[in-house]
Design a protein around this motif. Structure first.
Motif, PDB file in Angstrom:
ATOM      1  N   ASP A 123      -6.838   4.468   6.244  1.00 50.18           N
ATOM      2  CA  ASP A 123      -5.659   3.761   6.738  1.00 50.18           C
ATOM      3  C   ASP A 123      -6.023   3.040   8.030  1.00 50.18           C
ATOM      4  O   ASP A 123      -6.208   3.674   9.060  1.00 50.18           O
TER       5      ASP A 123
ATOM      6  N   TYR B  66       0.719   5.247   1.429  1.00 52.46           N
ATOM      7  CA  TYR B  66      -0.011   5.960   2.483  1.00 52.46           C
ATOM      8  C   TYR B  66       0.056   7.465   2.261  1.00 52.46           C
ATOM      9  O   TYR B  66       1.090   7.988   1.822  1.00 52.46           O
TER      10      TYR B  66
ATOM     11  N   TRP C 248       0.847  -1.186   0.000  1.00 53.60           N
ATOM     12  CA  TRP C 248       0.000   0.000   0.000  1.00 53.60           C
ATOM     13  C   TRP C 248       0.889   1.245   0.000  1.00 53.60           C
ATOM     14  O   TRP C 248       1.999   1.205   0.520  1.00 53.60           O
TER      15      TRP C 248
ATOM     16  N   ARG D  12      -4.904   5.101   2.358  1.00 52.43           N
ATOM     17  CA  ARG D  12      -3.935   4.288   1.640  1.00 52.43           C
ATOM     18  C   ARG D  12      -4.550   3.835   0.325  1.00 52.43           C
ATOM     19  O   ARG D  12      -5.771   3.884   0.140  1.00 52.43           O
TER      20      ARG D  12
ATOM     21  N   SER E 265      -6.145   9.983   7.324  1.00 49.73           N
ATOM     22  CA  SER E 265      -5.096   9.146   6.747  1.00 49.73           C
ATOM     23  C   SER E 265      -5.714   8.067   5.864  1.00 49.73           C
ATOM     24  O   SER E 265      -6.698   7.430   6.238  1.00 49.73           O
TER      25      SER E 265
END
Length: 137
Positions: free
Chosen positions: A79, A44, A42, A96, A94
């Motif tokens: 995330d 981020y 992933w 991803r 956040s």
């Protein structure tokens, strides 16, 4: 709403020590900025400058701390390393993606956190790694 307003309705950031240029892609398959774990599946990023500053300040390496404005090239999800595990909801904004992030620009003139705060955060990350809590999903 004008097209310009739509384009700039949401900005995303990526904090790192990597030296990148507009048009470069941040892709899966590279080690994390924070651990010596296997390459990540992933990429981020965040919608808050503060979280990106933490990303740059905590990134491993000797390069200059950098923050980039990025554009996801595919689907994005919250995330899970932060969302609901550490913070209810997603206050750090956040995310991803398995798709690359395209670098649009570098953020310049940002101000980092106090040295004591960075030291404490780095010590906390190191403790989490030793205790096995620092795994990045």
């Amino acid at each position: 709403m004008s097209h310009v307003a739509t384009v700039f309705a949401q900005s995303f950031f990526h904090g790192t020590r990597a030296d990148l240029r507009p048009g470069d892609l941040i892709a899966v398959g590279y080690p994390s900025n924070f651990t010596e774990a296997e390459p990540l599946s992933w990429v981020y990023f965040t919608a808050t400058l503060d979280a990106a500053i933490w990303g740059a300040e905590l990134a491993a390496g000797d390069g200059r701390e950098r923050i980039y404005v990025v554009e996801p090239t595919g689907p994005i999800v919250d995330d899970p390393n932060l969302t609901d595990k550490k913070f209810p909801g997603n206050p750090t904004r956040s995310f991803r993606s398995r798709a690359p992030l395209r670098v649009l620009a570098e953020v310049v003139g940002w101000h980092g956190h106090a040295p004591d705060a960075v030291k404490n955060m780095k010590e906390g990350v190191a403790r989490a790694m030793v205790e096995g809590r620092g795994l990045i999903d």
